[in-house]
Motif scaffolding. Structure first.
Motif, PDB file in Angstrom:
ATOM      1  N   GLU A 230      48.752  -4.843  22.430  1.00  0.00           N
ATOM      2  CA  GLU A 230      49.698  -4.956  21.324  1.00  0.00           C
ATOM      3  C   GLU A 230      49.147  -5.880  20.237  1.00  0.00           C
ATOM      4  O   GLU A 230      49.165  -5.541  19.044  1.00  0.00           O
ATOM      5  CB  GLU A 230      51.033  -5.486  21.852  1.00  0.00           C
ATOM      6  CG  GLU A 230      52.116  -5.667  20.803  1.00  0.00           C
ATOM      7  CD  GLU A 230      53.391  -6.227  21.411  1.00  0.00           C
ATOM      8  OE1 GLU A 230      54.017  -7.077  20.760  1.00  0.00           O
ATOM      9  OE2 GLU A 230      53.763  -5.820  22.533  1.00  0.00           O
TER      10      GLU A 230
ATOM     11  N   ILE B 230      48.034  -4.854  16.348  1.00  0.00           N
ATOM     12  CA  ILE B 230      48.617  -5.546  15.188  1.00  0.00           C
ATOM     13  C   ILE B 230      47.513  -6.135  14.326  1.00  0.00           C
ATOM     14  O   ILE B 230      47.553  -6.034  13.094  1.00  0.00           O
ATOM     15  CB  ILE B 230      49.619  -6.628  15.640  1.00  0.00           C
ATOM     16  CG1 ILE B 230      50.840  -5.966  16.295  1.00  0.00           C
ATOM     17  CG2 ILE B 230      50.044  -7.501  14.473  1.00  0.00           C
ATOM     18  CD1 ILE B 230      51.762  -6.940  17.008  1.00  0.00           C
TER      19      ILE B 230
ATOM     20  N   LYS C  95      54.709 -11.445  11.809  1.00  0.00           N
ATOM     21  CA  LYS C  95      55.832 -11.814  12.677  1.00  0.00           C
ATOM     22  C   LYS C  95      55.682 -11.134  14.037  1.00  0.00           C
ATOM     23  O   LYS C  95      55.891 -11.767  15.079  1.00  0.00           O
ATOM     24  CB  LYS C  95      57.153 -11.418  12.022  1.00  0.00           C
ATOM     25  CG  LYS C  95      58.381 -11.796  12.828  1.00  0.00           C
ATOM     26  CD  LYS C  95      59.639 -11.442  12.045  1.00  0.00           C
ATOM     27  CE  LYS C  95      60.904 -11.542  12.756  1.00  0.00           C
ATOM     28  NZ  LYS C  95      61.329 -12.520  13.563  1.00  0.00           N
ATOM     29  N   ARG C  96      55.293  -9.864  14.043  1.00  0.00           N
ATOM     30  CA  ARG C  96      55.080  -9.151  15.297  1.00  0.00           C
ATOM     31  C   ARG C  96      53.941  -9.785  16.100  1.00  0.00           C
ATOM     32  O   ARG C  96      54.022  -9.890  17.327  1.00  0.00           O
ATOM     33  CB  ARG C  96      54.771  -7.683  15.034  1.00  0.00           C
ATOM     34  CG  ARG C  96      55.999  -6.878  14.625  1.00  0.00           C
ATOM     35  CD  ARG C  96      55.708  -5.410  14.395  1.00  0.00           C
ATOM     36  NE  ARG C  96      54.977  -4.812  15.499  1.00  0.00           N
ATOM     37  CZ  ARG C  96      54.132  -3.796  15.358  1.00  0.00           C
ATOM     38  NH1 ARG C  96      53.892  -3.270  14.169  1.00  0.00           N
ATOM     39  NH2 ARG C  96      53.505  -3.303  16.413  1.00  0.00           N
TER      40      ARG C  96
ATOM     41  N   GLU D   5      55.245 -12.891  17.679  1.00  0.00           N
ATOM     42  CA  GLU D   5      56.094 -12.546  18.822  1.00  0.00           C
ATOM     43  C   GLU D   5      55.241 -12.176  20.033  1.00  0.00           C
ATOM     44  O   GLU D   5      55.569 -12.542  21.163  1.00  0.00           O
ATOM     45  CB  GLU D   5      57.032 -11.399  18.451  1.00  0.00           C
ATOM     46  CG  GLU D   5      58.132 -11.801  17.501  1.00  0.00           C
ATOM     47  CD  GLU D   5      58.904 -10.612  16.927  1.00  0.00           C
ATOM     48  OE1 GLU D   5      58.515  -9.446  17.183  1.00  0.00           O
ATOM     49  OE2 GLU D   5      59.890 -10.850  16.211  1.00  0.00           O
ATOM     50  N   SER D   6      54.148 -11.476  19.800  1.00  0.00           N
ATOM     51  CA  SER D   6      53.246 -11.105  20.895  1.00  0.00           C
ATOM     52  C   SER D   6      52.608 -12.341  21.515  1.00  0.00           C
ATOM     53  O   SER D   6      52.473 -12.440  22.742  1.00  0.00           O
ATOM     54  CB  SER D   6      52.154 -10.157  20.407  1.00  0.00           C
ATOM     55  OG  SER D   6      52.682  -8.900  20.120  1.00  0.00           O
TER      56      SER D   6
END
Length: 104
Positions: free
Chosen positions: A84, A88, A10-11, A14-15
């Motif tokens: 980022e 991840i 999910k992160r 989002e990135s």
């Protein structure tokens, strides 16, 4: 472990979305810069003389400086997003490797 993987995915999503929005902003900034250049051309066409040239030169310098500062800021944001995403992906890879080895 599944919950952590889903959170990381999910992160990551989002990135990716942040990067897409930033790309849209970059396109809008380029258009804005073109519009400013057109305004300067129109100003130059409408007003003649030494005073108009000085004013136009000052405006051009200000627009160019603003553009440089904006590009630096946008590039820094882009670098942050790339880093980022990289972090991840590393975490996801470690999680997958731990799952293969049967560790948490």
């Amino acid at each position: 472990m599944e919950k952590e993987r889903k959170l990381l995915e999910k992160r990551l999503e989002e990135s990716v979305n942040k990067q897409r929005k930033l790309e849209d902003i970059q396109i809008a900034l380029i258009q804005l810069n073109r519009d400013k250049a057109n305004i300067l051309v129109n100003f130059s066409d409408a007003w003649q003389g030494d005073n108009a040239d000085k004013t136009r030169s000052k405006l051009e310098d200000a627009v160019e400086e603003e553009w440089r500062e904006t590009r630096q800021y946008v590039n820094a944001l882009e670098d942050e997003i790339i880093e980022e995403k990289r972090q991840i992906r590393i975490q996801l890879e470690k999680l997958k490797e731990n799952a293969k080895n049967g560790t948490h």
